[in-house]
Scaffold this active site. Sequence first.
Site, short mmCIF file in Angstrom:
data_model
loop_
_atom_site.label_atom_id
_atom_site.label_comp_id
_atom_site.label_asym_id
_atom_site.label_seq_id
_atom_site.Cartn_x
_atom_site.Cartn_y
_atom_site.Cartn_z
N HIS A 168 -2.00 -5.57 1.30
CA HIS A 168 -3.61 -6.08 1.30
C HIS A 168 -3.12 -7.41 0.77
CE1 HIS A 168 -7.55 -6.76 -0.59
NE2 HIS A 168 -6.66 -7.27 -1.58
N THR B 262 -5.57 -7.24 10.45
CA THR B 262 -5.74 -5.98 9.73
C THR B 262 -5.33 -4.70 10.45
OG1 THR B 262 -7.79 -6.72 9.00
CG2 THR B 262 -7.69 -4.27 8.82
N GLU C 45 -9.71 -9.59 -8.11
CA GLU C 45 -8.58 -8.62 -7.83
C GLU C 45 -7.30 -8.80 -8.44
OE1 GLU C 45 -7.89 -9.08 -3.49
OE2 GLU C 45 -9.67 -7.97 -2.92
N ARG D 246 2.40 -6.44 8.45
CA ARG D 246 1.62 -5.43 8.98
C ARG D 246 2.36 -4.89 10.50
NH1 ARG D 246 -4.40 -7.30 6.97
NH2 ARG D 246 -4.31 -5.89 5.27
N PHE E 189 -15.55 3.64 6.95
CA PHE E 189 -14.39 4.07 6.66
C PHE E 189 -13.85 4.01 5.14
CE2 PHE E 189 -14.00 -0.85 7.71
CZ PHE E 189 -13.79 -1.20 6.50
N ASN F 135 -1.89 0.07 6.98
CA ASN F 135 -1.42 -1.22 7.38
C ASN F 135 -0.68 -1.99 6.52
OD1 ASN F 135 -3.58 -2.00 5.56
ND2 ASN F 135 -4.79 -2.85 6.91
N LYS G 140 0.82 -1.06 0.00
CA LYS G 140 0.01 -0.02 -0.04
C LYS G 140 0.78 1.28 0.06
CE LYS G 140 -3.99 -2.15 2.32
NZ LYS G 140 -4.97 -2.18 3.34
N ARG H 24 -2.06 -14.35 3.77
CA ARG H 24 -2.69 -13.49 5.15
C ARG H 24 -2.04 -13.78 6.06
NH1 ARG H 24 -7.43 -10.53 3.58
NH2 ARG H 24 -7.86 -10.52 6.04
N TYR I 131 -12.26 -1.50 -4.36
CA TYR I 131 -12.73 -1.79 -2.74
C TYR I 131 -14.41 -1.79 -2.75
CZ TYR I 131 -8.45 -1.93 0.10
OH TYR I 131 -7.23 -2.26 0.35
P1 ADP Z 1 -7.92 -6.75 5.40
O1 ADP Z 1 -7.41 -5.75 4.36
O2 ADP Z 1 -7.31 -7.27 6.48
O3 ADP Z 1 -8.74 -7.84 4.52
P2 ADP Z 1 -10.83 -5.46 5.35
O4 ADP Z 1 -10.97 -6.18 4.16
O5 ADP Z 1 -11.62 -5.67 6.51
O6 ADP Z 1 -9.35 -6.08 5.77
O7 ADP Z 1 -10.53 -3.89 5.00
C1 ADP Z 1 -9.92 -3.54 3.93
C2 ADP Z 1 -8.96 -2.24 4.41
O8 ADP Z 1 -9.64 -1.22 5.10
C3 ADP Z 1 -8.03 -2.61 5.49
O9 ADP Z 1 -6.89 -3.18 5.05
C4 ADP Z 1 -7.73 -1.20 6.14
O10 ADP Z 1 -6.59 -0.40 5.31
C5 ADP Z 1 -9.00 -0.56 5.86
N1 ADP Z 1 -9.82 -0.57 7.25
C6 ADP Z 1 -10.39 -1.81 7.63
N2 ADP Z 1 -11.02 -1.59 8.92
C7 ADP Z 1 -10.83 -0.20 9.05
C8 ADP Z 1 -11.40 0.75 10.22
N3 ADP Z 1 -11.96 -0.14 11.35
N4 ADP Z 1 -10.98 2.00 10.17
C9 ADP Z 1 -10.11 2.34 9.06
N5 ADP Z 1 -9.76 1.84 8.13
C10 ADP Z 1 -9.91 0.36 8.06
MG MG Z 2 -9.99 -7.51 2.86
#
Ligand code: ADP
Ligand code: MG
Length: 137
Positions: A115, A91, A126, A102, A57, A112, A9, A85, A49
């Site tokens: 992805h 996350t 994706e 991360r 968010f 973080n 990212k 993962r 996304y």
């Molecule tokens: P992951 O990337 O671990 O699969 P998610 O798919 O739930 O997590 O979320 C996509 C992305 O959105 C996360 O990697 C992070 O950058 C952002 N994100 C997720 N949850 C939050 C939150 N509570 N507040 C702010 N940003 C968030």
């Molecule tokens: Mg995700």
Amino acid sequence: MQRTLALVKPDAYAAGHQGAIAAKIQESGLRIVAIKSLHLTRAQVEGFYHVHAARPFFGDLCTFMSEGKILAMVLEGDDAISRWRALMGPTDATKAPKDTMRGMFGTNVERNATHGSDAPDTAAFEVGFFFAGNELV
Ligand code: ADP
Ligand code: MG
């Protein structure tokens, strides 16, 4: 054999961690079968996304993911989706173990560092979002 999409990212890319992250991927035994760096527009990030469009968010996430360059990679190996993962960590980077991407390179739940696709159907979408078939041979 499975394929998944990995992203470095904008936070980790701007900090210069893309090489270290690619090296960790290769050390884990996953193969990088395609790789490119690019700067997504906000509209492109919104498409990538789209499953999160209703989340509170979403706006901040799209601003973050379009703030600078990213590195996109297709990883291949047995159980590539769950292995990448696990290497990324959870996350929320503040809760991620220090030996995960991360935990090492992320800052918080949004910024973080990496992805990874979460299932075979999202991985297919994706991978296709970033790479054409002739880039995946
Ligand atoms: P992951 O990337 O671990 O699969 P998610 O798919 O739930 O997590 O979320 C996509 C992305 O959105 C996360 O990697 C992070 O950058 C952002 N994100 C997720 N949850 C939050 C939150 N509570 N507040 C702010 N940003 C968030
Ligand atoms: Mg995700």
